[in-house]
Design an enzyme around this catalytic site. Structure first.
Site, short mmCIF file in Angstrom:
data_model
loop_
_atom_site.label_atom_id
_atom_site.label_comp_id
_atom_site.label_asym_id
_atom_site.label_seq_id
_atom_site.Cartn_x
_atom_site.Cartn_y
_atom_site.Cartn_z
N TYR A 1 4.69 -0.29 0.61
CA TYR A 1 3.37 -0.07 0.01
C TYR A 1 2.41 0.44 1.08
CZ TYR A 1 -1.08 -1.20 -2.31
OH TYR A 1 -2.34 -1.14 -2.87
N ASP B 1 3.16 2.43 9.44
CA ASP B 1 2.03 1.78 8.77
C ASP B 1 1.98 0.34 9.26
OD1 ASP B 1 0.22 0.54 7.13
OD2 ASP B 1 1.13 1.19 5.24
N LYS C 1 -6.66 -4.96 8.59
CA LYS C 1 -6.60 -6.41 8.59
C LYS C 1 -7.11 -7.03 9.89
CE LYS C 1 -2.87 -6.54 5.15
NZ LYS C 1 -3.63 -7.00 4.00
#
Length: 472
Positions: A185, A280, A308
Site C-alpha cells: 500500500y 516506501d 509518520k
C-alpha cells in the site's frame, strides 16, 4: 486506578487483570508467565454512544476505514487520551497500545520532551507559509541518516509523498509505467489502488470504485519476494517502466519480511533496466533502524518516501533521493509539486525532537529486544494452545498470522492461508484484556521506547488466556 505489583492495573477502575511474570526461570526459548485471571467485561457504553453519533456525521463513522473495526467485529473504541505506551478511552479503560498512532509514537505518545518543544514553537507560530530554518535542520538529519537521500522535499502525508515520487520517477526517466507489488500500500492516489493492501484488504475491496481505468493502465504488479515475476514484467514492458516502488518490509498486508536476495535482486534489475528503485519507508523509516530499512538491509534505492515518525505525531511526509533526480522537482526543475503546509514548523519541531531521542545510545537495541520477546511470547502462546501461527519482527515492527503451511512470504499467502475469523476472536479477546492491537490482520504492530518489560509480560499473559479461549 488500582495498583498491581507496583504498577497500575490496565482496566481503569476495574479489577486487576494481570499477574506479573513468575520469578521461576524460564526454559530457553520460553517466556515466563503466570496464568491470567478472567478479565472483567469491557464497559464501552460511552464509546458506543459516540460512535453511533459519528455514523451520522462521518462516512462509516470514521476518518480512515480501518478504524471502523469492520474486519474484527464490534464497534471501535473511542480514545480520550494517550500517554507513553498507553491509551485511555472515554469509558475510563486503559490499554497497552501497540498501534502508536499507526507508527509515529515510537518514543511514546505525548512524550514530555516532544510536547515541550511543540509548546515553545506554538508561541512562535504554527504555520508560516514561508521558508524556516527548521526545514533545513530536518533536511540535514534525514540526509545524514538515510543512505539514498541527498536532497529531500517535505510534504504533508505519506500518500502525498508517494504520489509525488511517482510523478518524479516518470518525469526523470521519461517513461510512464510503474511496477508495484500485490498487497503493498502506497497511499490512496489513483495509480496505487491496484491490488493494494491495508484498508482496501480489510474492507474486501480488490480495487476502489471511482478510479478510472486510465489512471491504473500504467500500473503493473508483481509478487513480493518473487524476482521471477519482476523479471517477467520487465520483459513484457521493455524500456517502458519508470520505476519500482515497494514497502521494503510489508506492513500493509500484515507483517511480511523480505528476503535479502529479493531486495538485492530488485536493485540489480532496476539498474539493468534503467528504471528507478523507490523504497516506501513511510512505515519503516527510522523504525527498524536509525538509517531506515535501506541501512538495515544494506540495499540503497534511488528514492525513498518517509512519513509518520519524521512528524513526531503531526501530519507529515517526505520524498528524497539522489541529487540529480531531486533537482527535477520545482522550482529547481520542471516537475511541479507544492503544498500550503509543507515543512510547517510544528511537524518539523516534533520530528526533530523525536529523531534526536531515537539517536541516543541503546535505543534501537532496546526496541529490538522487547519486540522479539513480545512476538516470541505471542507465538509460543498460540502454539501451546494448539494454533498454527506464523510471524516475526524487525526492530520495533511486528506481526503474526493464524496460518497453516509455513511462513507467510507474500500477499497471496496471507489471502489463501491466514484465518481471519481466528484473528477477529483474538483481537476482541486481547481488547477485553486491555491490549489494543491493529483491528485488521492486514496491519503490522508497533512497539515503542516506553513499552516496558512489564507491559510485555502483561501482553503475553493476556495472549495465553485468549489463545486458549479460541477453538483450535
Amino acid at each position: 486506578m488500582q495498583a498491581l505489583g507496583g504498577r497500575t492495573a490496565l482496566m481503569g477502575t476495574a479489577k486487576p487483570v494481570y499477574k506479573l511474570a513468575s520469578s521461576k526461570p524460564a526454559r530457553r526459548g520460553q517466556v515466563s508467565v503466570r496464568a491470567v485471571a478472567a478479565p472483567p467485561k469491557l464497559d464501552t457504553r460511552k464509546s458506543e454512544a459516540i460512535f453511533k453519533e459519528a455514523k451520522d456525521l462521518l462516512p462509516g463513522g470514521v476518518n480512515s476505514p480501518v478504524r471502523a473495526f469492520k474486519s474484527v467485529g464490534g464497534n471501535p473504541i473511542i480514545f480520550e487520551s494517550v500517554k507513553g505506551p498507553y491509551a485511555f478511552d472515554v469509558d475510563g479503560n486503559k490499554y497497552i497500545d501497540y498501534i502508536g498512532s499507526w507508527g509515529p509514537a515510537i518514543v511514546g505518545a505525548a512524550d514530555d520532551e516532544v510536547n515541550a518543544a511543540l509548546k515553545a514553537q506554538i508561541d512562535k507560530g504554527t504555520s508560516f507559509g514561508a521558508p524556516c530554518e527548521l526545514e533545513n535542520e530536518m533536511a540535514k538529519v534525514v540526509i545524514d541518516r538515510v543512505p539514498c537521500v541527498e536532497m529531500v522535499r517535505f510534504v504533508n502525508s505519506g500518500t502525498e509523498a508517494c504520489l509525488s515520487v511517482l510523478r518524479l520517477m516518470r518525469a526523470f526517466t521519461g517513461r510512464e509505467k510503474l511496477l508495484k507489488f500485490t498487497g503493498c500500500y502506497h497511499g490512496h492516489a489513483d495509480s496505487f489502488l491496484v491490488q493494494a493492501g491495508s484498508g482496501v484488504l480489510t474492507l474486501g475491496l480488490p480495487d476502489s470504485p471511482g478510479v478510472p481505468k486510465s489512471s491504473t493502465a500504467t500500473t503493473l504488479c508483481a509478487m513480493y519476494n518473487d524476482l521471477d515475476s519482476v523479471r517477467a514484467v520487465f520483459k513484457e514492458n521493455k524500456g517502458e517502466i519508470a520505476g519500482i516502488i515497494l514497502e521494503p518490509v510489508v506492513g500493509n498486508s500484515g507483517f511480511i519480511a523480505p528476503t535479502q536476495e529479493f531486495l538485492e535482486g530488485l536493485r540489480e534489475i532496476a539498474t539493468e533496466e534503467g528504471a528507478l528503485l523507490c523504497f516506501d519507508e513511510v512505515m519503516t523509516g527510522f523504525r527498524i533502524a536509525k538509517g531506515c530499512a535501506q541501512e538495515h538491509f544494506g540495499v540503497t534505492p534511488d528514492l525513498t518516501t518517509l512519513g509518520k515518525i519524521i512528524g513526531g505525531g503531526l501530519p507529515v511526509g517526505a520524498y528524497g533521493g539522489r541529487r540529480d533526480i531531486m533537482e527535477t522537482v520545482a522550482p529547481a526543475g520542471p516537475m511541479y509539486q507544492a503544498g500550503t503546509l509543507s515543512g510547517n514548523p510544528l511537524a518539523m519541531t516534533a520530528g526533530l525532537k523525536t529523531l534526536e531521542i531515537l539517536a541516543r545510545p541503546g535505543q534501537y537495541e532496546y526496541l529490538d529486544k522487547i519486540t522479539k520477546r513480545l512476538v516470541e511470547g505471542i507465538l509460543q502462546a498460540g502454539r501451546d494452545a494448539g494454533h498454527a501461527v506464523e510471524g516475526g519482527s524487525i526492530s520495533a515492527m511486528f506481526g503474526f498470522f493464524f496460518a497453516e503451511g509455513g511462513p507467510i512470504t507474500k500477499f497471496e499467502d496471507a489471502v489463501e492461508r491466514a484465518d481471519a475469523k481466528k484473528f477477529a476472536l483474538w483481537h476482541r479477546g486481547m481488547l477485553e484484556h486491555g491490549v489494543y492491537l491493529a483491528p485488521s490482520m492486514y496491519e503490522a504492530g508497533f512497539t515503542g521506547l516506553k513499552h516496558t518489560e512489564e507491559d510485555v509480560d502483561a501482553t503475553i499473559n493476556a495472549a495465553r488466556a485468549v489463545m486458549k479461549s479460541i477453538p483450535a
